[in-house]
Motif scaffolding. Structure first.
Motif: not given
Lengths: 236, 236
Positions: A166, B98-100, B103-104, B107, B187, B228, B232, B235-236
Motif C-alpha cells: 500500500n 487510480e481507483r485503487s 482504497l489504499d 486502508e 478521478t 469503501r 467499490e 468503480g464497476r
DNA sequence: GTGGATTACTGGTCAGACCAGCAGTCCTAA
DNA sequence: TTAGGACTGCTGGTCTGACCAGTAATCCAC
C-alpha cells in the motif's frame, strides 16, 4: 529613474539581503563546499563576511532552519543538516525540538506500525523479503565494521511499510521518519544503541518471513516500547 | 476586516519567540480569523501586540513568507496569501487518478482513525467537543439549505484527530485528507451522499462526547465501511 | 588525576535609528 | 473647477550596539 513598468518592463524585483544569503548558503551546500555536519561561521562572523547586518543573517538562517537545511543550536553554533531537507508540516515545526514531540511521534508510529507489520507478514512477496534480509545483513556487517547511520534504521521501518503493497502507508511512514530524523537532529539526541535496534529489526523480520503476523506485532511493540523507555529516561 | 483586533494575538513566552509567532499566525489563519487577502498589522504593531521585538516578528514573517503563507510587500504591508500551499508526496502523484488508490487511502485512514477516535473519546476536553458539536450543527443546517462542501466533511475527521491532543496525528490526518481531496478531484468521483456522511459524523461525535471509545470506533468503522462499499460499487 | 570555577564564545533577544517606497492628503496653479 | 505636485505618515528593509543564557573548553585548586 523613470523605468516604471510599461507593459514591456517587468516590475523591478528588489532583492532582499536575507534572500541572497539563503541562496549563497544553499549554493555552497549544493557545491559541497559545505558538507553535512559542517559548522557554519558564527552569525557575527558571517555577517561581516557578507558585509551585512547580523539581523539579515539571522533572517536567512531562520529560513534555512525551517527548510531543514541547517540546524541551529544555541550556545554551539549552526550546522549543515545531515538529513536531506524535506518539507515538514509547518504547523509542527516549532514542536520539533520538544522532547514530548518524540513521544507524540512514537504514538503515531505505534498506531501505524502495529498494523503495518501484520499486513506485511501476510502480503509480502518472497522476493521482497529476501531483499530486506539482504539489506539487514548488510547493515549488521556494516555495524560490525563500526559504521552506523540512523537514517538506515528508519529505512527498515519504511521498507516494512512497503511490504504491505500500500503506497499510502509507505508514504505516511516516510513522512513520520522524516520528522523523526529532523526532531532528533534538532534536539541533539543520541541514537539509541544501534546493536539493540538491529536485534529488534532481526526479530521483526524473522516473524514476518515466517508469516506470523501476531509475533511480528509483538516484536514491533517490544522495539517501540524500548525506544519510548529510552526517550523518557534520557529526558530526565 | 478593516480594524484588526489586537486581542487576537497572545503575548509570547517560551523558546525562540519567532517560532511562537509563526504558530500564532498560522493558527489565526487556520481558524479563519485571518482570511486570504487580509492585511496583517504592521511589524511594529505586531511586535507590540505580542510584547516582542520587531526583529523577532520579522524572522517569523520571513519564514511565513518562504512558506508561501504570507505575502510581504514593502511600503504596503503583509497579507495572507490567497493559496495555501499543500504539498503531496511526489512519488504518489501518478497514482492519484487510480481507483485503487482511494482504497489504499481508505486502508490507511482506517488504521489511523480506528485508533484516533477512541483516543479522542478519552482525551478530548469539554470545550473542544462543544466546538465540534457547533461545527457539525452548522454543517447540518448548511446542508439543509442546499450547501455542501467536501472539504468540510474531511475537516470533521481532522478535527477528530485534533481531539487526541497529539499534533502528529493531526498532521498525518491532514496529510491523508489532502491526498483524498486531490485524488477525488482527479478521478472526478462524486462524493457519497452528504446526508449519509453527516449522519455518521453525528453518531461518531455522540459516542465521543459520551466518552465511549468502543462505540466511537464502531461508528467510525461503519462510516469507513460504507465509503469503501461506495467506492467499490461505483468503480464497476 | 579529578572536579569545580572561570571564561570566551554562540545563538536569542531587545532597543532605537535611518532609508526608500507607497498612498492618501492638501495645497497650489492653470 | 480641476489637474498636478509637494507633503506627510505609514510600511517594510536594514543597520548598530547592547545584554542575556546557555555551551564548551580551559585552568586551577584539591
Amino acid at each position: 529613474m523613470a523605468t516604471q513598468e510599461h507593459s514591456l518592463f517587468q516590475p523591478v524585483r528588489r532583492s532582499r539581503v536575507s534572500e541572497d544569503i539563503v541562496r549563497q548558503i544553499q549554493d555552497l551546500i549544493a557545491a559541497e563546499h559545505l558538507q553535512p555536519g559542517d559548522r557554519l561561521p558564527g552569525e557575527r562572523e558571517l555577517a561581516e563576511a557578507v558585509s551585512v547586518s547580523r539581523q539579515s543573517v539571522r533572517e536567512a538562517l531562520r529560513v534555512l532552519d525551517y527548510l531543514g537545511v541547517v540546524i541551529v543550536r544555541p550556545g554551539e553554533g549552526t550546522f549543515v543538516a545531515t538529513t536531506p531537507p524535506s518539507p515538514v508540516d509547518p504547523s509542527l515545526y516549532s514542536l520539533l525540538s520538544e522532547r514530548s514531540f518524540l513521544l507524540d511521534l512514537l504514538e503515531a508510529r505505534r498506531i501505524l506500525e502495529e498494523r503495518i507489520v501484520p499486513l506485511a507478514a501476510r502480503r509480502a512477496t518472497r522476493d521482497d523479503l529476501d531483499a530486506m534480509d539482504d539489506a539487514l545483513t548488510a547493515r549488521e556487517r556494516g555495524l560490525a565494521a563500526g559504521k552506523h547511520d540512523v537514517a538506515g534504521d528508519l529505512a527498515f521501518h519504511t521498507q516494512l511499510a512497503e511490504l504491505t503493497g500500500n503506497p499510502v502507508l509507505t508514504s505516511v511512514m516516510r513522512y513520520l521518519s522524516e520528522m523523526w530524523l529532523r526532531s532528533r537532529e534538532k534536539t541533539g539526541r543520541r541514537p539509541t544503541s544501534p546493536h539493540k535496534a538491529l536485534q529488534f529489526h532481526r526479530q521483526i523480520l524473522q516473524a514476518v518471513r515466517r508469516r506470523q503476523p501476531s509475533a511480528a506485532r509483538r516484536a514491533l511493540r517490544r522495539h517501540l516500547d524500548d525506544m519510548r523507555a529510552d526517550i523518557e529516561e534520557r529526558g530526565r
